[in-house]
Design a protein around this motif. Structure first.
Motif, mmCIF file in Angstrom:
data_model
loop_
_atom_site.group_PDB
_atom_site.id
_atom_site.type_symbol
_atom_site.label_atom_id
_atom_site.label_comp_id
_atom_site.label_asym_id
_atom_site.label_seq_id
_atom_site.Cartn_x
_atom_site.Cartn_y
_atom_site.Cartn_z
ATOM 1 N N LEU A 1 44.784 44.789 40.500
ATOM 2 C CA LEU A 1 45.621 43.617 40.279
ATOM 3 C C LEU A 1 45.077 42.415 41.048
ATOM 4 O O LEU A 1 44.954 41.316 40.511
ATOM 5 N N ALA A 2 44.747 42.614 42.337
ATOM 6 C CA ALA A 2 44.229 41.513 43.150
ATOM 7 C C ALA A 2 42.926 40.977 42.578
ATOM 8 O O ALA A 2 42.706 39.762 42.521
ATOM 9 N N ALA A 3 42.042 41.888 42.150
ATOM 10 C CA ALA A 3 40.769 41.457 41.588
ATOM 11 C C ALA A 3 40.975 40.664 40.298
ATOM 12 O O ALA A 3 40.353 39.622 40.073
ATOM 13 N N ALA B 1 36.251 45.206 43.876
ATOM 14 C CA ALA B 1 35.482 44.129 44.492
ATOM 15 C C ALA B 1 34.299 43.716 43.614
ATOM 16 O O ALA B 1 34.030 42.521 43.431
ATOM 17 N N LEU B 2 33.594 44.702 43.074
ATOM 18 C CA LEU B 2 32.448 44.386 42.219
ATOM 19 C C LEU B 2 32.894 43.692 40.941
ATOM 20 O O LEU B 2 32.204 42.802 40.427
ATOM 21 N N TRP B 3 34.049 44.091 40.439
ATOM 22 C CA TRP B 3 34.585 43.443 39.239
ATOM 23 C C TRP B 3 34.889 41.973 39.525
ATOM 24 O O TRP B 3 34.560 41.089 38.736
ATOM 25 N N ALA B 4 35.519 41.711 40.675
ATOM 26 C CA ALA B 4 35.834 40.332 41.047
ATOM 27 C C ALA B 4 34.558 39.528 41.295
ATOM 28 O O ALA B 4 34.451 38.364 40.906
ATOM 29 N N LEU B 5 33.586 40.160 41.937
ATOM 30 C CA LEU B 5 32.315 39.484 42.218
ATOM 31 C C LEU B 5 31.627 39.092 40.915
ATOM 32 O O LEU B 5 31.094 37.981 40.791
ATOM 33 N N VAL C 1 34.113 38.368 47.748
ATOM 34 C CA VAL C 1 35.034 39.408 48.224
ATOM 35 C C VAL C 1 34.642 39.843 49.621
ATOM 36 O O VAL C 1 33.455 39.992 49.930
ATOM 37 N N VAL C 2 35.649 40.059 50.462
ATOM 38 C CA VAL C 2 35.468 40.687 51.770
ATOM 39 C C VAL C 2 36.508 41.786 51.914
ATOM 40 O O VAL C 2 37.701 41.546 51.726
ATOM 41 N N PHE D 1 30.734 41.024 50.038
ATOM 42 C CA PHE D 1 30.060 41.330 48.785
ATOM 43 C C PHE D 1 29.282 40.096 48.320
ATOM 44 O O PHE D 1 29.858 39.009 48.221
ATOM 45 N N SER D 2 28.019 40.277 48.049
ATOM 46 C CA SER D 2 27.178 39.153 47.649
ATOM 47 C C SER D 2 26.235 39.590 46.539
ATOM 48 O O SER D 2 25.756 40.728 46.518
#
Length: 826
Positions: free
Chosen positions: A263-265, A336-340, A346-347, A374-375
């Motif tokens: 949800l957050a992502a 996190a990877l989805w959001a990135l 993402v941290v 995440f970068s």
């Protein structure tokens, strides 16, 4: 971006509740999917005044002061330091962060500190969104309390005391707990944010029917409107209406963390957020399960790296509706990877650690090394952690070399400084041109940055001095004791380990410090100022070329990544000593930032020159001129001139004033000096000032003893001078004054490793432990004890034992300890 959303469906009902700020209200009504919602927000006149954030200017848009976006839309930040530019931030609070250890009730202290940080960032002009858990845990606590209170008095009386103690509260269904706890959770948020004049709004969502694009657009529109009005949306899944749990799944009274992460992502991507901060009960991602001996926190995680890490066990709170073998971290990584991929940085960090909870969010936004970042941009070279490890391994090999081999490396480096002089000066010219065109450096700093043929020749001479003195440094026996028959003890010199030297605007520092580290067998991490990047780069290349002749190229590393100084100071498991070389402000900042790592250096260079009543005119004039005017930016330059009261209105005093005027030195009068003059220079604001320029304080004292007392009170224990022809007065001054360097009839500028014959220095220390004054080769060594026995035990020396302690001193032979390695870290 919408097309990437997986079928997690928000409900049509959004309940928006806002806190009331003072008495000024702005009421509006929104309609979403035919459901009316009322929200209340403060008028814009109530918004607090904002200032600058770091290097960012805050601008006013639609009556609200905001942080301007400084990144390309749809593109995540490449480096941690860029996170301070984040404007729209989603903070995800996992169940382990919000709930107590017993999973029944909220962790109020943690929640309060998180609210404070979010409110502070909101009031700085950023747009903050919170995705929170906690309704189930809050409801469980409330319902348990209600059940206990609802027990009838008769039931309690007839049950008996023992049976009453054994009464257990029935297992509570999670959806009922959510229904009972949701209103209380939001009320708590409202009460906390009200303390910071921050307005909040609640949005409840479920995973029912997210395929509806219209609902998705409505949600986005509502959130944008709330953000425009400077309101903090608080988003929570509506667990009161979730489908029944999967058989054998473990809810444990909390909502599904998997749903919360995704949800957050999804919200972060849909809202085009700059940053998603996911707080859980883990420090971040590890290269192996946390708690194992070799587990290391991954500072930066790149897409595709998941094959190189091992996922540990699930969170203590439990994960509803998930396979038991899959860890919390894996779902965090997927989200996190989805959001990135969607353009949001993402941290993942720990929101439960009491040592960092109070500043974890603000530290992340400040770009500090917290959690896992995440970068998508992978650096070409090694990370600073990898460089530190490479340096340590190289340093251990360096320490095991013969003294002649280390000396040969230093001599070769000295030769390279002269052979490659043209290349070095060309690189230095690039740095000088950039510095002059930018106008950021003062003239004293430009002078520090500049190299010349003469400077390079002096550097080479100094390096050869270090080479000569290095032959009897590492492995030297300081003490030998015969503890008992066939039991001999030796104390020998060994390297400290890994040194971190941080320096500003002085590229000549790099070969000096490198030579001292090589001579003492220490590994070295160098962090130079960006204003000298080109010069530092070629000097480091030459240093590694010299090290390569004996296969220890990695022992000296130049940190060229974007690491902040404060982040380097946190590498306490990799660095043994920090040596700052630069301004007093730099030294103070490092001393504050260093956590568990000793710092060798001086915070200020407030050096005094005392002119006694028996001083020679010529000596006094020359010493004052050299101490103040030769290099006013140096830490050993005079900052305060003390003059004997009887010298006022004498030819000596007039000549001193005339000389300072000719040299364009601005004088600030001390309180006593100002009282003697009708028209005096501007009175000094503080007697503890390091000017670092053609300025100084002048003060009057009654004699040598008052001069000593003044220096003890206002000085920095760096370097202090007496000018007098009275030998008795001079000796009393030299004995009584407690400074690292005390001189008689000599310029304070002699306080320098090269001028002391040390070849060079890593810095000047005003500490009283380990090393003091200019720190050369000897200051980079420590000791270890070596005991050689023949099967003895402590029991042999007891009252019933057969052996006696001798503790006899054995003469020290002039040879080095014959161990193959002298590393203190091995």
């Amino acid at each position: 971006m919408v097309g990437r959303w997986t079928p997690v469906i928000f409900s049509a009902v959004l309940i928006i509740c806002c806190n009331v700020l003072r008495s000024e209200l702005c009421l509006s009504v929104l309609v979403l999917n035919r459901c009316s919602m009322l929200y209340v927000c403060p008028s814009f006149s109530q918004r607090c005044c904002l200032s600058k954030i770091g290097l960012l200017s805050i601008v006013e848009i639609d009556g609200i002061l905001r942080v301007p976006v400084t990144r390309s839309p749809g593109k995540s930040f490449a480096h941690r330091s860029e996170l301070r530019h984040a404007k729209r931030i989603v903070v995800k609070l996992g169940s382990a962060v919000v709930t107590r250890g017993d999973e029944c009730g909220l962790a109020l202290g943690r929640l309060a500190s998180i609210v404070e940080q979010v409110a502070m960032l909101q009031n700085q002009g950023r747009e903050m969104l919170i995705v929170t858990s906690g309704a189930v845990a809050f409801g469980k606590q409330r319902l348990r309390h209600e059940i206990l209170l609802s027990q009838s008095v008769r039931q309690a009386l007839h049950s008996g005391q023992n049976q009453l103690k054994e009464m257990s509260v029935p297992v509570l269904e999670a959806r009922a707990c959510a229904a009972a706890g949701q209103s209380g959770l939001m009320a708590l948020y409202e009460a906390m944010f009200t303390q910071y004049s921050t307005c909040t709004a609640q949005i409840l969502v479920t995973n029912l029917d997210f395929h509806d694009e219209q609902k998705r657009r409505n949600l986005s529109s509502t959130l944008l409107e709330l953000l425009r009005m400077n309101i903090v949306p608080i988003i929570n899944t509506n667990d009161a209406v979730v489908p029944p749990p999967v058989p054998n799944s473990d809810l444990q009274g909390v909502i599904s963390i998997k749903d919360n992460d995704s949800l957050a992502a999804r919200l972060a991507v849909e809202m085009k957020a700059d940053l998603l901060i996911a707080l859980s009960d883990v420090q971040g991602l590890y290269d192996s399960p946390p708690g194992t001996d070799d587990a290391k926190l991954i500072d930066i995680f790149y897409p595709g790296d998941q094959q190189s890490i091992t996922f540990g066990s699930k969170s203590r709170v439990g994960i509803g509706g998930m396979e038991a073998k899959v860890s919390l971290t894996w779902y965090l990584v997927k989200a996190a990877l989805w959001a990135l991929q969607g353009g949001t940085s993402v941290v993942i960090a720990n929101g439960t650690d009491p040592k960092v909870t109070g500043h974890v969010i603000t530290d992340i936004v400040d770009g500090k090394k917290v959690g896992t970042f995440f970068s998508e941009v992978k650096p070409a070279g090694p990370t600073v952690e990898q460089q530190a490890e490479m340096a340590r391994q190289g340093g251990r090999t360096l320490a095991s070399l013969l003294p002649e081999q280390r000396a040969e490396i230093i001599c070769h480096l000295a030769d390279l400084l002269t052979e490659k002089k043209d290349d070095i000066l060309a690189a230095n010219k690039k740095d000088m041109d950039l510095a002059e065109s930018s106008g950021r450096l003062s003239q004293p700093l430009l002078k520090r940055l500049s190299l010349s043929s003469a400077k390079l020749n002096s550097l080479a001479i100094g390096l050869r001095q270090i080479s000569s003195s290095s032959r009897d440094s590492v492995g030297r026996v300081l003490r030998r004791t015969r503890v008992a028959n066939n039991l001999e003890l030796e104390q020998i010199t060994v390297p400290i380990g890994v040194l971190l030297v941080i320096f500003e605007s002085r590229p000549d520092c790099l070969p000096q410090v490198s030579a001292l580290a090589i001579a003492s067998g220490n590994a070295l991490l160098l962090k130079g100022g960006k204003e000298a990047a080109n010069t530092n780069h070629i000097l480091h290349q030459l240093t590694q070329e010299a090290l390569s002749i004996h296969g220890v190229r990695d022992a000296v590393q130049l940190v060229s990544t974007r690491e902040e100084v404060e982040d380097l100071c946190r590498l306490d498991k990799m660095i043994d000593l920090i040596i700052p070389r630069g301004s007093s402000q730099l030294v103070r900042d490092i001393q504050r930032a260093a956590k568990g790592i000793p710092v060798l250096g001086h915070s200020e260079g407030i050096c005094h020159v005392y002119i006694d009543v028996d001083a020679s005119i010529d000596k006094a004039i020359n010493i004052i001129r050299d101490s103040k005017c030769d290099y006013p930016a140096a830490c050993n330059a005079m900052e305060t001139l003390l003059v004997h009261r009887d010298l006022l209105r004498t030819p000596l005093f007039d000549q001193i004033i005339d000389m300072l005027r000719v040299e364009k030195v601005k004088i600030h009068a001390g309180p006593k000096f100002a009282s003697y003059l009708t028209f005096s220079p501007s009175e000094v604001k503080s007697l503890r000032t390091e000017y670092g320029d053609l300025e100084c304080c002048m003060e009057v004292v009654d004699g040598m003893q008052e001069a000593v007392d003044h220096i003890h009170k206002y000085g920095s224990a760096h370097t202090d001078v007496i000018v007098t022809e009275n030998e008795e007065t001079a000796e009393q001054f030299l004995q009584q004054l407690d400074s690292a360097c005390v001189f008689w009839n000599a310029s304070s500028r002699f306080s320098d490793g090269y001028r002391f014959g040390l070849g060079a220095e890593v810095g000047i220390s005003t500490a009283r432990i380990h090393a003091r004054g200019p720190v050369g080769l000897e200051g980079l060594l420590t000791t270890k004890w070596v005991l050689r026995g023949d099967g003895q035990t402590v029991a042999d020396f007891s009252e019933q034992g057969s052996m006696k302690y001798l503790h006899e001193n054995i003469p020290i032979a002039q040879k080095l300890f014959s161990s193959p390695s002298y590393s203190a870290s091995s």
